[in-house]
Design an enzyme around this catalytic site. Sequence first.
Site, PDB file in Angstrom:
ATOM      1  N   LYS A  82      49.723  25.852  47.548  1.00 24.95           N
ATOM      2  CA  LYS A  82      48.780  26.591  46.705  1.00 24.95           C
ATOM      3  C   LYS A  82      49.468  26.926  45.249  1.00 24.95           C
ATOM      4  CE  LYS A  82      44.343  27.482  46.875  1.00 24.95           C
ATOM      5  NZ  LYS A  82      43.122  26.867  47.638  1.00 24.95           N
ATOM      6  N   GLY A 182      23.281  30.857  50.536  1.00 26.48           N
ATOM      7  CA  GLY A 182      23.780  30.164  49.076  1.00 26.48           C
ATOM      8  C   GLY A 182      23.183  28.864  48.876  1.00 26.48           C
TER       9      GLY A 182
END
Length: 368
Positions: A82, A182
């Site tokens: 990452k 959502g």
Amino acid sequence: MPNNVFESLAHKDHEQVVFCYDQTTKLKAIIAVHNTTLGPALGGCRMWTYANEDEALLDVLRLSRGMTYKAAVAGLNLGGGKAVIIGDPKKDKNEALFRSFGRYVEGLAGRYITAEDVGTSVNNMEWVRMETNHVTGISRALGGSGDPSPVTAFGVFHGIRAAAKHYHGKESLSSLTIAIQGAGQVGYHLAKHLVQAGAKVVISDIDQEAVKRATNELRCTSVSPDEIYDVECDIFAPCALGAIINPKTLPRLRCKIIAGAANNQLEDDKSAAAVLQERGILYAPDYVINSGGLINVANELEGYNRERALQQAENIYTILTRVFETASAQKIPTFRAADNLALERIQAISHIKRTFTGYPGGQIRGVS
Ligand code: NAD
């Protein structure tokens, strides 16, 4: 540079961390390569207004480790990595900054492959691509995979089928009620699959436009954002925020299964898992069920093929079934079973590499 960096690396078994600074573009970035036993470390580049460098380091270490587990359990030949760029994504983005980041990625010669993440976009990755080929998540027009959300939603849909089969003994969703928190990119596409499969879908979103799109275009109803926790349903599908399974929401949940796309759904692993087990709620570990997004970008590495990406995302059904069965057989929480399956795969491949090539790395300790 933050204090005790090597201690932090040792704590989570990282292989390499690169601090990137460019005086001209003001780039401040950290790239963390957690584990490359299975392949190059792939993971997005997050841009965020971190309060300080320690916070940025902590985030990139935590996120890169998560990517190792996610790729391993999804069966991908990828390791975990990452990157974080310290800065305000609303004000500090420009071509030079991302090209400068791209040069650092290029410097890692393929050990780390970047992609978009929170605070970065497909357009930003196209700037990165001007300096390196070790980037994914670029537009379909440039031969990339484009928006991963439809593939993520497809994977979540098949994960929900697996959860229904494990819980009820049948994978049909036709008589089930599913509450989605959502109705954004993933939530909307998921609702579409679920409605098509005959489920009764209830959605909530803080954005009224998202609610309208879902209720106008699909046969689903809506409740207010706060009411979603109280909906009497078979499956609660969090597709918005992290940490939403917590001591405040858990007593309110009236579902049998939690299976959705949001990252880091459990606020605190240990207590949430204990309570979920007490209440008999089946939890589909988030990083397993939402791995369609990673599967989608990983496909770019071999020349993007939508059919293949969808087939691999469908396989989340089989992977989750294995997670549920392992958890039941060993009487452990489902997220622990997923971690163990990921570790088993890494350790098995690490053993082969040591045996046949003398490859020294790739050791990873068991989860605690
Ligand atoms: P998105 O931003 O398109 O959608 C999120 C939606 O949640 C938005 O419509 C937002 O208004 C809504 N929302 C925010 N707070 C809310 C609240 N309190 N109650 C109800 N709704 C709320 O994001 P997305 O791409 O659909 O991703 C959804 C989740 O899945 C995120 O947690 C993301 O990290 C995770 N995820 C996404 C992908 C992907 O491919 N997009 C892959 C893996 C994981």
